[in-house]
Design an enzyme around this catalytic site. Structure first.
Site, PDB file in Angstrom:
ATOM      1  N   ASP A 109       0.861  -1.166   0.000  1.00 16.76           N
ATOM      2  CA  ASP A 109       0.000   0.000   0.000  1.00 16.76           C
ATOM      3  C   ASP A 109       0.906   1.227   0.000  1.00 16.76           C
ATOM      4  OD1 ASP A 109      -2.388   1.621   0.611  1.00 16.76           O
ATOM      5  OD2 ASP A 109      -3.196  -0.272   1.373  1.00 16.76           O
ATOM      6  N   ASP A 211      -3.261   4.696  -2.270  1.00 18.28           N
ATOM      7  CA  ASP A 211      -4.346   5.289  -1.494  1.00 18.28           C
ATOM      8  C   ASP A 211      -4.799   6.616  -2.104  1.00 18.28           C
ATOM      9  OD1 ASP A 211      -5.719   4.868   1.168  1.00 18.28           O
ATOM     10  OD2 ASP A 211      -4.966   6.896   1.500  1.00 18.28           O
ATOM     11  N   GLU A 274      -6.705   3.780  -5.815  1.00 20.57           N
ATOM     12  CA  GLU A 274      -7.986   3.872  -5.098  1.00 20.57           C
ATOM     13  C   GLU A 274      -8.684   5.166  -5.489  1.00 20.57           C
ATOM     14  OE1 GLU A 274      -9.905   3.929  -0.618  1.00 20.57           O
ATOM     15  OE2 GLU A 274      -8.182   5.146  -1.123  1.00 20.57           O
ATOM     16  N   HIS A 339     -11.145  -3.059   3.503  1.00 20.64           N
ATOM     17  CA  HIS A 339     -11.088  -2.674   4.916  1.00 20.64           C
ATOM     18  C   HIS A 339     -11.900  -1.426   5.250  1.00 20.64           C
ATOM     19  CE1 HIS A 339      -8.313  -0.179   2.810  1.00 20.64           C
ATOM     20  NE2 HIS A 339      -8.145   0.589   3.865  1.00 20.64           N
ATOM     21  N   ASP A 340     -12.543  -0.836   4.239  1.00 16.68           N
ATOM     22  CA  ASP A 340     -13.347   0.364   4.478  1.00 16.68           C
ATOM     23  C   ASP A 340     -14.846   0.099   4.327  1.00 16.68           C
ATOM     24  OD1 ASP A 340     -11.066   1.981   4.772  1.00 16.68           O
ATOM     25  OD2 ASP A 340     -11.004   2.471   2.630  1.00 16.68           O
TER      26      ASP A 340
HETATM   27  O1  ISL Z   1     -13.783   4.456   4.488  1.00 20.58           O
HETATM   28  C1  ISL Z   1     -14.453   5.187   3.864  1.00 20.58           C
HETATM   29  C2  ISL Z   1     -15.900   5.216   4.047  1.00 20.58           C
HETATM   30  O2  ISL Z   1     -16.335   3.978   4.435  1.00 20.58           O
HETATM   31  C3  ISL Z   1     -13.911   6.028   2.806  1.00 20.58           C
HETATM   32  O3  ISL Z   1     -14.493   7.249   2.797  1.00 20.58           O
HETATM   33  C4  ISL Z   1     -12.394   6.120   2.889  1.00 20.58           C
HETATM   34  O4  ISL Z   1     -12.023   6.894   3.939  1.00 20.58           O
HETATM   35  C5  ISL Z   1     -11.846   6.735   1.651  1.00 20.58           C
HETATM   36  O5  ISL Z   1     -12.285   5.969   0.648  1.00 20.58           O
HETATM   37  C6  ISL Z   1     -10.330   6.734   1.587  1.00 20.58           C
HETATM   38  O6  ISL Z   1      -9.805   5.523   1.977  1.00 20.58           O
HETATM   39  C7  ISL Z   1      -8.431   5.365   2.103  1.00 20.58           C
HETATM   40  O7  ISL Z   1      -7.777   6.460   2.683  1.00 20.58           O
HETATM   41  C8  ISL Z   1      -8.067   6.733   4.048  1.00 20.58           C
HETATM   42  C9  ISL Z   1      -8.006   5.497   4.924  1.00 20.58           C
HETATM   43  O8  ISL Z   1      -8.581   5.767   6.168  1.00 20.58           O
HETATM   44  C10 ISL Z   1      -8.717   4.326   4.305  1.00 20.58           C
HETATM   45  O9  ISL Z   1      -8.580   3.188   5.093  1.00 20.58           O
HETATM   46  C11 ISL Z   1      -8.123   4.144   2.945  1.00 20.58           C
HETATM   47  O10 ISL Z   1      -8.601   2.998   2.288  1.00 20.58           O
HETATM   48  C12 ISL Z   1      -7.051   7.746   4.493  1.00 20.58           C
HETATM   49  O11 ISL Z   1      -5.773   7.262   4.198  1.00 20.58           O
END
Ligand code: ISL
Length: 538
Positions: A109, A211, A274, A339-340
């Site tokens: 990542d 990310d 992402e 994971h989100d």
């Molecule tokens: O998790 C979310 C809503 O369920 C999303 O809004 C998420 O925060 C967003 O897609 C960005 O995600 C990524 O960056 C974030 C991190 O917290 C997430 O885990 C990651 O996948 C900040 O780095």
């Protein structure tokens, strides 16, 4: 530009990330080896034989860099280090070498949009206004009344601007205030991130999941964002505005091309970005074959940022048709969970989980699969006092913890995840839903998943064949792959009999979600049980 696969002269031209399944590991939750209740690299290494047995092509590991864990690793304190909680460089090198020996690629990542506030770069940047790294982050003066420079918001709630008492300016953060955004307009910043990429590529990693790659550039004029006329109560506060000045900015594409050029120095490496944006915009991140190898396609999860895609045959067929066409020469990909996002078995309904898995692995494009989904893990139950996710405050729920509960390895203490109390509670269903129990049952979700990956890996048509959907019953999504594969999914709860004789008269059943014996079937009267999915050869 990548050629559509049907047009490539030799099939061996297809690359590992096009053929192989990507399996996401959330390292805190996969396997603990040190006895602190948090997963680690040595834990992952010890489970490599299991991972190889799944028939996957690559593992993507969520961030393992030194981090104060304000956002559980997505706040990076050192882009070229290993978080001691996860292990050492020696552990990492061993994991990488053993994964490669088993034929598994390793994707890391990369979190280039923001660092941790504890990153040495930010510590310097905030130390004084004339520090050489001041401009590595986004600093702005207050408005005459002392307020933040504009109305930009943070995803996790509140203003995106944080006042710094010592130097008398605001800095910008799109996520937590502990995650200041890097200033991508500064070439030194880009250079530092490219160096970090080379550091890991030199070690032999096979690619990066990047990310929030679509957020790198911000409006140069720092204009206010307009209100969102569709904002409804109950949505996260971030959705009050339309983010036209912080998302999808044109310069982001140039930065991605520069990242891609770094990867190109190393040959067959991969970058998956992402990005949450409508499909029409999403495909612009392929560039001219010089940006992301794959922009993540989350359309099977989210309809909009605030609503989930339903398990509905028409809805899903329409979006797959649209996406497959939009990709053009870009290589497609599909995601069901990460994971989100809530576990897809919880989202789509328990009875639909196998059909959804079968669909993910038989559509045209690279599937990304989330750890534990292969044994049918569902959203965990998180008592209020055990909530960990900093995002939970804004959404008034357990936030993203339910999808981050520890992997369920066996029916013993802490599900075989750790000898200590795990950082998040084990799901209450672990005594039946676990790897050991399912290894022993030939018809388990785990063995269904293996049968499916085996079938996919042995079929050129499933891996790289063209996709064409068939117009049929409203509860059915049916499609052809390549010349010889037909997939039929019953989204409903009724037994159906379909006439698919226009496709072929007879077919051989290769795999059913019910795991019945392979046999010849008559396509004039094809019987589908409720929620059943079939892969047939024609
Ligand atoms: O998790 C979310 C809503 O369920 C999303 O809004 C998420 O925060 C967003 O897609 C960005 O995600 C990524 O960056 C974030 C991190 O917290 C997430 O885990 C990651 O996948 C900040 O780095």
């Amino acid at each position: 530009m990548t050629q559509p696969l049907e047009q490539t002269p030799q099939r061996q031209k297809t690359l590992w990330w096009q053929r192989g399944i990507i399996y996401q590991i959330y390292p805190r939750s996969f396997q603990d080896s040190s006895g602190d209740g948090v997963g680690d690299l040595e834990g992952i290494r010890s489970r490599l034989p299991y991972l190889a047995s799944l028939g996957i092509g690559a593992i993507w590991i969520s961030p393992i860099y030194p981090s104060p864990m304000a956002d559980f690793g997505y706040d990076v304190a050192d882009y070229s280090g290993i978080e001691p909680m996860f292990g050492t460089f020696q552990d990492f090198d061993k994991l990488l070498a053993e994964a490669h020996a088993l034929g598994l690629k390793v994707v890391l990542d990369l979190v280039p949009n923001h660092s941790s506030e504890m990153n040495a770069w930010f510590l310097e940047s905030r130390s004084s206004r004339d520090n050489p790294k001041r401009d590595w982050y986004i600093w702005k003066d207050a408005t005459p009344d002392g307020g933040p420079p504009n109305n930009w918001l943070a995803w996790f709630g509140g203003s995106g601007w944080e006042w710094d008492e010592k130097t008398g300016q605001y800095y910008f953060h799109q996520f937590l205030k502990e995650q200041p955004d890097l200033n991508w307009r500064n070439p030194e910043v880009r250079g530092a991130i490219f160096e970090a990429m080379r550091f890991w590529l030199n070690k032999g990693v096979d690619g990066f999941r990047v990310d929030v790659i679509w957020l790198l550039a911000k409006d140069e004029l720092w204009r206010d964002e307009p209100p969102n006329p569709d904002y409804a109560k109950g949505q996260i506060s971030f959705n009050k505005l339309l983010h036209i000045h912080t998302q999808n900015q044109p310069d982001t594409h140039e930065y991605i091309r520069q990242m891609r050029a770094v990867l190109e120095e190393y040959g067959e490496r991969m970058m998956v970005g992402e990005i949450f944006t409508p499909l029409e915009t999403l495909v612009s991140y392929y560039g001219a074959g010089d940006e992301c190898h794959m922009p993540f396609n989350f359309s099977l999860i989210l309809k909009t940022l605030d609503s989930y895609t339903e398990w509905n045959a028409r809805v899903i067929r329409d979006l797959v048709d649209r996406y497959d066409a939009l990709c053009g020469a870009g290589w497609p990909n599909y995601v069901l969970g990460n994971h989100d996002q809530p576990r897809f078995k919880s989202r789509f309904g328990f009875e639909n989980a196998r059909a959804a898995t079968l669909m993910l692995l038989t559509l045209r494009g690279t599937p990304t699969f989330y750890y534990g989904d292969e044994i049918g893990m569902v959203n965990g139950v998180i008592p209020r006092e055990r909530i960990q996710d900093p995002f939970a405050g804004d959404v008034e729920s357990a936030g993203r913890d339910p999808e981050r509960t520890p992997m369920q390895w066996d029916g013993g203490q802490n599900a075989g995840f750790s000898s200590a109390e795990p950082w998040l509670p084990i799901n209450p269903d672990f005594q039946t839903v676990n790897v050991a129990a399912q290894e022993a049952d030939p018809h388990s979700d785990l063995n269904f998943f293996r049968a499916l990956t085996q079938l996919r890996n042995s079929s050129e048509a499933l891996m790289v064949g063209a996709y064409r959907s068939l117009e049929r019953h409203p509860d059915v999504f049916a499609y052809l792959r390549g010349k010889g594969i037909l997939v039929v999914l019953n989204f409903g709860g009724e037994t159906l009999e379909l006439d698919l004789s226009s496709v072929a008269e007879k077919a051989n059943l290769l795999l059913s979600t019910r795991m019945v014996e392979p046999r010849a079937l008559d396509l004039k009267a094809l019987r589908l049980e409720p929620h059943e999915g079939l892969v047939l050869s024609i």
